[in-house]
Enzyme design. Structure first.
Site, PDB file in Angstrom:
ATOM      1  N   CYS A   2       0.873  -1.173   0.000  1.00  0.00           N
ATOM      2  CA  CYS A   2       0.000   0.000   0.000  1.00  0.00           C
ATOM      3  C   CYS A   2       0.912   1.225   0.000  1.00  0.00           C
ATOM      4  CB  CYS A   2      -0.863   0.032   1.259  1.00  0.00           C
ATOM      5  SG  CYS A   2      -1.869  -1.415   1.497  1.00  0.00           S
ATOM      6  N   ARG A  27       1.901   1.436  -5.889  1.00  0.00           N
ATOM      7  CA  ARG A  27       2.001   0.477  -4.782  1.00  0.00           C
ATOM      8  C   ARG A  27       0.656  -0.192  -4.479  1.00  0.00           C
ATOM      9  NH1 ARG A  27       6.490   0.782  -1.879  1.00  0.00           N
ATOM     10  NH2 ARG A  27       5.451  -0.206  -0.131  1.00  0.00           N
ATOM     11  N   TRP A  75      -3.616  -1.662  -1.374  1.00  0.00           N
ATOM     12  CA  TRP A  75      -3.575  -2.911  -2.118  1.00  0.00           C
ATOM     13  C   TRP A  75      -3.965  -3.954  -1.094  1.00  0.00           C
ATOM     14  CZ3 TRP A  75      -1.018  -7.601  -2.231  1.00  0.00           C
ATOM     15  CH2 TRP A  75      -1.238  -8.329  -3.393  1.00  0.00           C
ATOM     16  N   ASN A 101       0.670   0.120   6.100  1.00  0.00           N
ATOM     17  CA  ASN A 101       1.070  -0.699   4.953  1.00  0.00           C
ATOM     18  C   ASN A 101       1.731  -1.943   5.530  1.00  0.00           C
ATOM     19  OD1 ASN A 101       2.054  -1.853   2.627  1.00  0.00           O
ATOM     20  ND2 ASN A 101       3.876  -0.551   2.546  1.00  0.00           N
ATOM     21  N   GLY A 102       1.180  -3.124   5.241  1.00  0.00           N
ATOM     22  CA  GLY A 102       1.792  -4.367   5.739  1.00  0.00           C
ATOM     23  C   GLY A 102       0.718  -5.376   6.085  1.00  0.00           C
ATOM     24  N   GLU A 488       6.828 -19.677 -21.871  1.00  0.00           N
ATOM     25  CA  GLU A 488       6.757 -18.357 -21.205  1.00  0.00           C
ATOM     26  C   GLU A 488       7.869 -17.442 -21.707  1.00  0.00           C
ATOM     27  OE1 GLU A 488       4.750 -16.701 -19.665  1.00  0.00           O
ATOM     28  OE2 GLU A 488       5.896 -15.166 -18.620  1.00  0.00           O
ATOM     29  N   LYS A 492       7.313 -13.815 -23.501  1.00  0.00           N
ATOM     30  CA  LYS A 492       7.952 -12.579 -23.044  1.00  0.00           C
ATOM     31  C   LYS A 492       8.639 -11.864 -24.210  1.00  0.00           C
ATOM     32  CE  LYS A 492       6.372 -11.901 -19.841  1.00  0.00           C
ATOM     33  NZ  LYS A 492       5.399 -12.898 -19.738  1.00  0.00           N
ATOM     34  N   GLU A 495       6.072 -10.510 -26.922  1.00  0.00           N
ATOM     35  CA  GLU A 495       5.106  -9.462 -26.551  1.00  0.00           C
ATOM     36  C   GLU A 495       5.773  -8.126 -26.233  1.00  0.00           C
ATOM     37  OE1 GLU A 495       2.731  -9.808 -22.997  1.00  0.00           O
ATOM     38  OE2 GLU A 495       4.255 -11.001 -22.003  1.00  0.00           O
ATOM     39  N   HIS A 511      10.260 -33.156 -35.089  1.00  0.00           N
ATOM     40  CA  HIS A 511       8.966 -33.349 -35.788  1.00  0.00           C
ATOM     41  C   HIS A 511       8.576 -32.122 -36.587  1.00  0.00           C
ATOM     42  CE1 HIS A 511       8.462 -37.061 -33.517  1.00  0.00           C
ATOM     43  NE2 HIS A 511       8.955 -36.388 -32.484  1.00  0.00           N
ATOM     44  N   LYS A 610      -2.973  -4.501 -19.942  1.00  0.00           N
ATOM     45  CA  LYS A 610      -2.560  -5.271 -18.758  1.00  0.00           C
ATOM     46  C   LYS A 610      -3.603  -6.322 -18.406  1.00  0.00           C
ATOM     47  CE  LYS A 610      -0.130  -6.679 -15.414  1.00  0.00           C
ATOM     48  NZ  LYS A 610       1.004  -7.556 -15.788  1.00  0.00           N
TER      49      LYS A 610
HETATM   50  C1  AGP Z   1       1.611 -11.971 -20.046  1.00  0.00           C
HETATM   51  O1  AGP Z   1       2.848 -11.294 -20.004  1.00  0.00           O
HETATM   52  C2  AGP Z   1       0.515 -11.109 -20.637  1.00  0.00           C
HETATM   53  N1  AGP Z   1       0.405  -9.886 -19.946  1.00  0.00           N
HETATM   54  C3  AGP Z   1      -0.798 -11.876 -20.770  1.00  0.00           C
HETATM   55  O2  AGP Z   1      -0.544 -13.067 -21.478  1.00  0.00           O
HETATM   56  C4  AGP Z   1      -1.496 -12.239 -19.442  1.00  0.00           C
HETATM   57  O3  AGP Z   1      -0.752 -13.231 -18.765  1.00  0.00           O
HETATM   58  C5  AGP Z   1      -2.891 -12.780 -19.771  1.00  0.00           C
HETATM   59  O4  AGP Z   1      -3.625 -11.752 -20.400  1.00  0.00           O
HETATM   60  C6  AGP Z   1      -3.649 -13.265 -18.533  1.00  0.00           C
HETATM   61  O5  AGP Z   1      -3.829 -12.198 -17.652  1.00  0.00           O
HETATM   62  P1  AGP Z   1      -4.342 -12.519 -16.162  1.00  0.00           P
HETATM   63  O6  AGP Z   1      -3.274 -13.332 -15.500  1.00  0.00           O
HETATM   64  O7  AGP Z   1      -4.512 -11.184 -15.521  1.00  0.00           O
HETATM   65  O8  AGP Z   1      -5.631 -13.281 -16.269  1.00  0.00           O
END
Ligand code: AGP
Length: 615
Positions: A2, A27, A75, A101-102, A488, A492, A495, A511, A610
């Site tokens: 927070c 935060r 948060w 905060n904590g 993953e 990264k 994206e 394959h 996001k």
């Molecule tokens: C991952 O780096 C991306 N931001 C995206 O794939 C994300 O993981 C996906 O949209 C799922 O989001 P969520 O975990 O908030 O459900």
């Protein structure tokens, strides 16, 4: 996490506090509040939502005059985000008011004892318990606020950065710190208190950063008095002259939120297992599992639904649950699962993984599974999010707000939670002996310093990034637990750098994908000494013979891969089920540096958001 802000001086507190909270929103941003002392009385306004919502509500409802005030942006850890659970919190008498905060881990015990002595509580928070504990001590011992805070904090287990004042004695603010940051800005006849320097850096560069288990009495027009909480020993403030600007501070001195969040992972993993992983006692305590253990133990299977990075965490969990707990698991893209008319029965347990807790496809999959009678468990990072509220039970990752669009600490904290669940079920089912269970708990507890060690390869990884930043494509290979890490790593890179990248099980190369290999194709291979090490070595040799460039992630001390790969990045050794927590670190840093070198917007990549709250 927070954000806390407090002001006492000769200016109007309100604008300073609001702007300070806006600078601390990184935060936490699920609710916010402000309290002001106008010379006669206190006026408090708080609301679910962002600081902007607080501003609108406060300016329409309270007197925002006053030279003393506290502010908080939350948060949530205890109690869902709503108006009542927002800070600041009053004590029962209304004289004391606190921001915090904590996490107070023993708040339930303290709350029960206070209730037995007549205290009543409006909210579900641990913070309201703390301010009433301070009040009770103050009244019972007949001591000043500072002493009461000190006595109360010696009864508390957990982490805190608090600021509290007594409206009957409005010339002082008492602050204390353990585990959460707290800085005091020292101006001309004015004091600022905040989680970091961003709320006061434009007013003063002189600051005192409290150490753990220190508290301070901040009195108008007087020197700060610093104390040790445990033994009341006098501590002497070290006044630092800060050479910082605003932009840097909001990112904690990092160039980007993504880099900050990569480096926060040791703390985030620790915060996620804190209070749950009890190695000495040989137990894992997770209320959402403990209260529904029968459903997990009697489940026909576990269905994991998620998207993106969270789906990759689910794939790691598939290996962990089946390998360790011997429970059948299937992992589904939420967007496919919700539409393919799956067979779901009341004997199924569905685990939904989501950092934001707002992903539309995952939310829809949950609702469908509930309608068909499945028990639904959520793993989310945002308290009170839609998914957290829709599921029958759940466990929060305590990663703190993840601002960078590319998930990093969400991934490792999700794996931490899922691994703890798998270990708990393996023990409950009798698959794990006491000793094997203790071995795993001990190793999981040792992960944060190993992540710190893995982060030390950052300079080497930046050098490797320089070599491959102009590649058109990239392959990522892994086996076993590290196959999802390969996926993953590829996500990264693509994206945030917009380089096309694909992840494959290493054995799958033969394959088809091996046709892609030439001297322009960098191949990232996770080749830890666990699992199918020799087979990965063969895969590397197949690529080498076709002039592919190998970037290998290995355990420290590896020699065989060192002899074959073009570049080797070492991570500390651990047991195979925990290796994704370490092998993913270099891949996060590699994608970060390549994206930066390509001039990409690392924190807000093109076309992305996001949280994907639409289909
Ligand atoms: C991952 O780096 C991306 N931001 C995206 O794939 C994300 O993981 C996906 O949209 C799922 O989001 P969520 O975990 O908030 O459900």
């Amino acid at each position: 996490m927070c954000g806390i802000v407090a002001y006492m001086g000769n200016k109007d507190a309100y604008p300073i506090i609001i702007k300070g909270l806006q600078r601390l929103e990184y935060r936490g941003y699920d609710s916010a509040g402000v309290v002001l002392y106008d010379g006669q009385d206190v006026h408090l306004s708080k609301t679910k939502g962002k600081v902007e919502d607080l501003k609108n509500k406060a300016e329409a409802s309270i007197n925002t005059v006053g030279k003393l005030g506290l502010g908080h942006t939350r948060w949530a850890t205890h109690g869902i985000p709503n108006d009542i659970n927002s800070h600041p919190h009053y004590s029962n008498s209304g004289d004391l008011v606190i921001i915090h905060n904590g996490i107070i881990e023993n708040y339930e015990t303290l709350k029960k004892a206070l209730q037995e002595r007549g205290y009543v509580f409006e909210s579900d928070t641990d913070t309201e318990v703390l301010v009433n504990l301070i009040e009770e001590v103050k009244k019972k011992e007949g001591v000043k606020l500072g002493k009461a805070v000190q006595i109360a904090l010696n009864q508390v287990v957990g982490a805190y950065a608090i600021a509290v004042f007594d409206k009957t004695k409005p010339d002082e603010i008492v602050v204390a710190k353990l585990g959460s940051p707290l800085a005091i800005g020292i101006g001309e006849d004015e004091y600022f208190i905040a989680s970091d320097a961003s709320p006061f850096i434009e007013f003063t560069n002189n600051a005192v950063y409290l150490e753990d288990e220190e508290m301070a009495i901040v009195r108008r027009g007087k020197e700060i008095k610093l104390r040790k909480i445990k033994d009341d020993a006098i501590a002497y403030p070290t006044i630092q002259e800060l050479q910082l600007n605003i932009e840097e501070i909001e990112k904690g001195g990092y160039d980007h939120f993504m880099l900050k969040e990569i480096y926060e992972q040791p703390r985030a993993i620790m915060d996620t297992y804190r209070g749950r992983l009890r190695t000495e006692q040989g137990i894992i305590k997770m209320a959402g599992i403990d209260q529904n253990l029968d459903k997990f133990l009697n489940a026909n299977r576990i269905i994991i639904v998620a998207c993106g990075t969270s789906w990759h965490a689910g794939l790691v969990a598939e290996y962990t649950f089946e390998d360790l707990a011997r429970i059948p698991v299937e992992v589904e893209y939420a967007s496919e699962f919700r539409y393919r008319n799956p067979v779901i029965t009341e004997n199924d347990v569905l685990i939904a993984i989501s950092q934001s807790g707002e992903t539309a496809d995952t939310l829809a999959a949950i609702k469908m599974a509930k309608e068909k009678g499945a028990f639904v468990f959520g793993v989310c990072n945002v308290v009170g999010s839609s998914i957290a509220r829709e599921t029958h039970a759940g466990a929060y990752t305590h990663a703190g707000p993840e601002i960078g669009v590319a998930s990093t600490k969400a991934f490792t904290t999700q794996i931490t939670i899922l691994t703890m669940i798998a270990l708990k079920l393996a023990k409950e089912k009798g698959v794990f002996s006491e000793s094997r269970f203790h071995e795993y708990l001990t190793e999981l507890e040792a992960i944060p310093p190993k992540v710190e060690k893995a982060l030390e390869s950052n300079v080497l990884i930046e050098q490797i990034a320089e070599v491959y930043k102009d590649s058109a494509n990239c392959l990522y290979l892994g086996r076993g637990y590290n196959f999802p890490v390969a996926l993953e790593g590829a996500l990264k890179l693509k994206e945030i750098s917009y380089i096309h990248a694909e992840g494959y099980p290493a054995a799958e190369m033969k394959h088809g994908p091996i046709a892609l290999i030439d001297d322009q194709m960098p191949v990232v291979v996770i080749a830890t000494r666990k699992g199918h090490y020799e087979k990965v070595i063969s895969n590397i040799q197949e690529i080498k013979s076709r002039h592919g460039k190998i970037i290998a992630v290995v355990f420290e001390g590896d020699e065989m891969v060192q002899a074959l790969a073009d570049h080797v990045i070492e991570v500390p050794e651990t047991i195979e089920p925990l290796s994704p927590l370490l092998t993913t670190i270099p891949l996060q840093l590699l994608s970060y540096h390549i994206a930066l070198m390509r001039g990409c917007n690392v924190d807000q990549p093109r076309n992305l958001a996001k949280s994907v709250t639409v289909e």
